[in-house]
Scaffold this motif. Structure first.
Motif, short mmCIF file in Angstrom:
data_model
loop_
_atom_site.label_atom_id
_atom_site.label_comp_id
_atom_site.label_asym_id
_atom_site.label_seq_id
_atom_site.Cartn_x
_atom_site.Cartn_y
_atom_site.Cartn_z
N ALA A 67 13.25 1.68 -8.93
CA ALA A 67 13.47 0.86 -7.44
C ALA A 67 12.10 0.63 -7.19
N LEU A 68 11.22 1.51 -6.98
CA LEU A 68 9.65 1.28 -6.37
C LEU A 68 9.05 0.17 -7.18
N ASP A 69 9.24 -0.03 -8.59
CA ASP A 69 8.52 -0.92 -9.13
C ASP A 69 9.18 -2.40 -8.73
N HIS A 70 10.58 -2.18 -8.85
CA HIS A 70 11.18 -3.47 -8.33
C HIS A 70 10.80 -4.04 -7.08
N ASN A 71 10.58 -3.08 -5.86
CA ASN A 71 10.19 -3.50 -4.80
C ASN A 71 8.81 -4.04 -4.67
N LEU A 72 7.76 -3.16 -5.42
CA LEU A 72 6.22 -3.73 -5.43
C LEU A 72 6.33 -5.20 -6.10
N SER A 73 7.27 -5.36 -7.17
CA SER A 73 6.86 -6.70 -7.78
C SER A 73 7.59 -7.65 -6.93
N ASN A 74 8.52 -7.59 -6.02
CA ASN A 74 9.15 -8.48 -5.12
C ASN A 74 8.16 -8.64 -4.09
N TYR A 75 7.28 -7.82 -3.78
CA TYR A 75 6.49 -7.84 -2.28
C TYR A 75 5.28 -8.66 -2.93
N TRP A 76 4.82 -8.38 -4.35
CA TRP A 76 3.64 -9.25 -4.69
C TRP A 76 4.18 -10.68 -5.33
N LYS A 77 5.27 -11.02 -5.26
CA LYS A 77 5.83 -12.44 -5.37
C LYS A 77 5.90 -12.89 -4.08
N ARG A 100 0.89 -1.21 0.04
CA ARG A 100 -0.01 0.11 -0.05
C ARG A 100 1.00 1.00 -0.19
N HIS A 101 1.75 1.12 1.04
CA HIS A 101 2.90 2.36 0.65
C HIS A 101 3.57 2.57 -0.46
N TYR A 102 3.92 1.88 -1.14
CA TYR A 102 4.62 1.80 -2.37
C TYR A 102 3.78 2.12 -3.51
N SER A 103 2.51 1.65 -3.28
CA SER A 103 1.53 2.09 -4.35
C SER A 103 1.23 3.54 -4.36
N ALA A 104 0.87 3.65 -3.10
CA ALA A 104 0.73 5.28 -3.09
C ALA A 104 1.84 6.36 -3.11
N LEU A 105 3.21 5.81 -2.99
CA LEU A 105 4.30 6.66 -3.40
C LEU A 105 4.58 6.90 -4.60
N ARG A 106 4.23 5.66 -5.69
CA ARG A 106 4.03 5.94 -6.90
C ARG A 106 3.53 7.11 -7.39
N PHE A 107 2.16 7.57 -7.15
CA PHE A 107 1.56 8.45 -7.63
C PHE A 107 1.96 9.80 -6.99
N VAL A 108 2.33 9.79 -5.40
CA VAL A 108 3.13 10.88 -5.11
C VAL A 108 4.14 11.39 -5.85
#
Length: 136
Positions: free
Chosen positions: A75-85, A18-26
């Motif tokens: 970096a954000l996309d990489h982190n999100l992808s790994n969290y979803w994995k 949730r944090h990284y998803s919101a951070l992407r648009f901020v």
């Protein structure tokens, strides 16, 4: 010391998503605001006539800002992808958390955010090669 439970780890992973998803648009909002301010002054011929050195700063700064935000986004996309994995490993592919995620949108969101940043970078590279709107 108490060990963190698997349930607490899972909650923390979802919180990070949730944090990284919101951070992407901020981050995207901040990037667009910075570039919007720079574009406004870059195309302001009166400002440029009074501050010709600022145009070079805009050209260089725009390229640097675009590069920095592109790195942040990667970096954000990489982190999100790994969290979803990790979530998928916890719950399996058939769980609603994973099965409802559209493959198309998973690909389109990073392409869109990367695209905005890359287009701004291309603009700043283009103008640094001699294009200037106030020169007739």
């Amino acid at each position: 010391m108490d060990r963190i439970t698997e349930n607490e780890k899972f909650k923390e992973i979802l919180s990070n998503i949730r944090h990284y998803s919101a951070l992407r648009f901020v981050m995207l909002t901040v990037f667009v605001a910075i570039n919007g301010a720079m574009f406004t002054q870059f195309f302001n011929c009166e400002f440029a006539a009074r501050n010709p050195q600022a145009i070079v700063i805009f050209e260089i700064g725009g390229g640097i800002i675009s590069t920095v935000f592109f790195i942040f986004e990667r970096a954000l996309d990489h982190n999100l992808s790994n969290y979803w994995k990790t979530v998928e490993a916890y719950v399996g592919k058939n769980d609603a958390l994973i099965s409802n995620r559209s493959e198309l949108y998973k690909a389109m969101v990073p392409i869109a955010t990367h695209g905005i940043i890359v287009l701004a970078f291309i603009f700043w590279v283009y103008v640094s090669n001699g294009f200037y709107p106030c020169i007739k």
